[in-house]
Design an enzyme around this catalytic site. Structure first.
Site, PDB file in Angstrom:
ATOM      1  N   ARG A 162       0.876  -1.183   0.000  1.00  0.00           N
ATOM      2  CA  ARG A 162       0.000   0.000   0.000  1.00  0.00           C
ATOM      3  C   ARG A 162       0.901   1.216   0.000  1.00  0.00           C
ATOM      4  O   ARG A 162       1.713   1.396   0.921  1.00  0.00           O
ATOM      5  CB  ARG A 162      -0.899   0.003   1.234  1.00  0.00           C
ATOM      6  N   HIS A 195      -7.547   0.512  -6.228  1.00  0.00           N
ATOM      7  CA  HIS A 195      -7.777  -0.282  -5.006  1.00  0.00           C
ATOM      8  C   HIS A 195      -8.525  -1.563  -5.405  1.00  0.00           C
ATOM      9  O   HIS A 195      -9.699  -1.744  -5.081  1.00  0.00           O
ATOM     10  CB  HIS A 195      -8.591   0.544  -4.007  1.00  0.00           C
ATOM     11  N   GLN A 199     -10.554  -3.788  -2.886  1.00  0.00           N
ATOM     12  CA  GLN A 199     -11.834  -3.206  -2.474  1.00  0.00           C
ATOM     13  C   GLN A 199     -12.917  -3.514  -3.499  1.00  0.00           C
ATOM     14  O   GLN A 199     -14.060  -3.852  -3.155  1.00  0.00           O
ATOM     15  CB  GLN A 199     -11.681  -1.691  -2.304  1.00  0.00           C
ATOM     16  N   ASP A 234     -17.242   7.719  -1.256  1.00  0.00           N
ATOM     17  CA  ASP A 234     -15.973   7.515  -0.548  1.00  0.00           C
ATOM     18  C   ASP A 234     -15.619   8.871   0.066  1.00  0.00           C
ATOM     19  O   ASP A 234     -16.254   9.889  -0.262  1.00  0.00           O
ATOM     20  CB  ASP A 234     -14.896   7.037  -1.536  1.00  0.00           C
ATOM     21  N   CYS A 237     -16.433   2.211   1.148  1.00  0.00           N
ATOM     22  CA  CYS A 237     -15.313   1.319   1.471  1.00  0.00           C
ATOM     23  C   CYS A 237     -14.812   1.509   2.895  1.00  0.00           C
ATOM     24  O   CYS A 237     -14.160   0.623   3.432  1.00  0.00           O
ATOM     25  CB  CYS A 237     -14.180   1.524   0.480  1.00  0.00           C
ATOM     26  N   ARG A 250     -14.003  -7.991   2.629  1.00  0.00           N
ATOM     27  CA  ARG A 250     -12.586  -7.783   2.321  1.00  0.00           C
ATOM     28  C   ARG A 250     -11.780  -9.025   2.720  1.00  0.00           C
ATOM     29  O   ARG A 250     -10.829  -9.407   2.052  1.00  0.00           O
ATOM     30  CB  ARG A 250     -12.052  -6.539   3.052  1.00  0.00           C
TER      31      ARG A 250
HETATM   32  N1   CP Z   1     -11.369   0.285   2.680  1.00  0.00           N
HETATM   33  C1   CP Z   1     -10.078   0.217   3.063  1.00  0.00           C
HETATM   34  O1   CP Z   1      -9.176  -0.080   2.288  1.00  0.00           O
HETATM   35  O2   CP Z   1      -9.889   0.496   4.369  1.00  0.00           O
HETATM   36  P1   CP Z   1      -8.485   0.671   5.092  1.00  0.00           P
HETATM   37  O3   CP Z   1      -7.870   1.948   4.604  1.00  0.00           O
HETATM   38  O4   CP Z   1      -8.831   0.726   6.562  1.00  0.00           O
HETATM   39  O5   CP Z   1      -7.615  -0.509   4.759  1.00  0.00           O
HETATM   40  N1  NVA Z   2      -9.907   7.004  -1.319  1.00  0.00           N
HETATM   41  C1  NVA Z   2      -9.460   6.625   0.010  1.00  0.00           C
HETATM   42  C2  NVA Z   2      -9.729   5.182   0.253  1.00  0.00           C
HETATM   43  C3  NVA Z   2      -9.321   4.659   1.593  1.00  0.00           C
HETATM   44  C4  NVA Z   2      -9.559   3.203   1.751  1.00  0.00           C
HETATM   45  C5  NVA Z   2      -7.989   6.953   0.161  1.00  0.00           C
HETATM   46  O1  NVA Z   2      -7.233   6.728  -0.786  1.00  0.00           O
HETATM   47  O2  NVA Z   2      -7.608   7.448   1.216  1.00  0.00           O
END
Ligand code: CP
Ligand code: NVA
Length: 305
Positions: free
Chosen positions: A102, A129, A132, A224, A264, A292
């Site tokens: 990540r 992502h 997700q 989101d 999400c 997830r």
């Molecule tokens: N939805 C999601 O990816 O959540 P986190 O950022 O908590 O992993």
């Molecule tokens: N769009 C958000 C998603 C988090 C899971 C981000 O990138 O922070």
């Protein structure tokens, strides 16, 4: 042997995407299906951004499969001190069986995958992502049945989560409508390509400005956060731009009466969604979060079979 990666939903074809969702549903119904498959194997999770769902679901999925997860934060690998991505890929490929990463730049994940001889999974970048999106489609199928022909309305930012959801929905022939304020549209290249894939599978992708138009009669309403990780400096400007894009109870009445609400998470109640919607009867966000785990189990079984 070709190493499989999951960097974007584009790495999957339609039958594989459907098989992953079916396997995730089977493993949810009978968690013992997954037992022991990664016995003696290790999976590295390297995260330079915060995470609750992704970290916990991946670590739990690896443990459920009998493997050992290793979690490292951005400053804990020499990568954080400038060791090249290629060297990191070479080293971890000789020890681990898969890497979940990540981070910010999607190009960094592509570079890691180019040099790795083990599967690399994108656990969120600024642009994508995919994990997700798999959980999202699984959740829609659980609640509404067959995915093909259903309409998803995305209200808000044309961001990473949207890109992956649009690509996944396109592969299964869904109709996707996105309403964004000017300047916050989804990546035009991703939209163009996803629209082509959608039309090949009987679906569509429509970009709009007006959230009411996007939501009208939709089966699924999704949003989101307005400010994603790494965008903190833009917070004031984004909150102002997205003022009319909140999903509230009035907005939900414009969708189909059977519509579900998805997010999400993490959510900011009072910004992109009101508490009565996200905590209300149409919300499926806790199933979405739980899924997830099941979709990640399926991804590991697919990549490490
Ligand atoms: N939805 C999601 O990816 O959540 P986190 O950022 O908590 O992993
Ligand atoms: N769009 C958000 C998603 C988090 C899971 C981000 O990138 O922070």
């Amino acid at each position: 042997m070709i190493t499989r990666h999951l960097l974007t939903i584009d790495n999957l074809d339609a039958p594989t995407l459907r098989a992953l969702i079916a396997d995730a549903r089977a493993c949810k119904a009978d968690p013992t299906l997954a037992h022991g498959q990664l016995s003696g194997r290790t999976v590295l999770l390297h995260f330079t951004k915060a995470s609750t769902r992704t970290r916990v679901s991946v670590e739990t999925a690896v443990a459920r499969l009998g493997g050992h997860p290793i979690f490292t934060r951005g400053d804990e690998l020499q990568l954080g001190r400038g060791e090249p991505i290629a060297d990191t890929a070479n080293v971890v490929s000789r020890m681990c069986d898969a890497v979940f990463i990540r981070t910010f730049a999607h190009a960094d994940v592509e570079e890691l995958a180019r040099h790795a001889t083990i599967p690399v999974v994108n656990a969120l970048t600024d642009d994508h992502h995919p994990l997700q999106a798999l959980a999202d489609l699984m959740t829609i199928e659980e609640h509404l049945g067959e995915l093909e022909g259903k309409t998803i309305a995305w209200v808000g930012d044309g961001n990473n989560v949207f890109h992956s959801l649009a690509q996944a929905a396109a592969l299964v022939g869904m109709h996707v409508r996105i309403a964004t304020p000017e300047g916050y549209e989804a990546d035009p290249e991703i939209v163009r390509a996803a629209a082509v894939v959608a039309s090949e599978h009987g679906g569509s992708l429509t970009e709009l400005r007006n959230p009411a138009e996007a939501v009208a009669g939709a089966d699924v309403v999704v949003t989101d956060v307005f400010v994603s990780m790494g965008e903190e400096a833009q917070e004031a400007a984004k909150l102002a731009a997205f003022r009319d894009y909140q999903v509230d109870a009035a907005r939900m009445t414009q969708a189909a009466p059977t519509a579900i609400f998805m997010h999400c998470l993490p959510a900011h109640r009072g910004e992109e969604v009101t508490a009565d919607v996200i905590d209300g009867p149409q919300s499926v966000v806790w199933d979405e979060a739980e899924n997830r785990l099941h979709t990640t189990v399926a991804v590991l079984r697919y990549l490490l079979d």
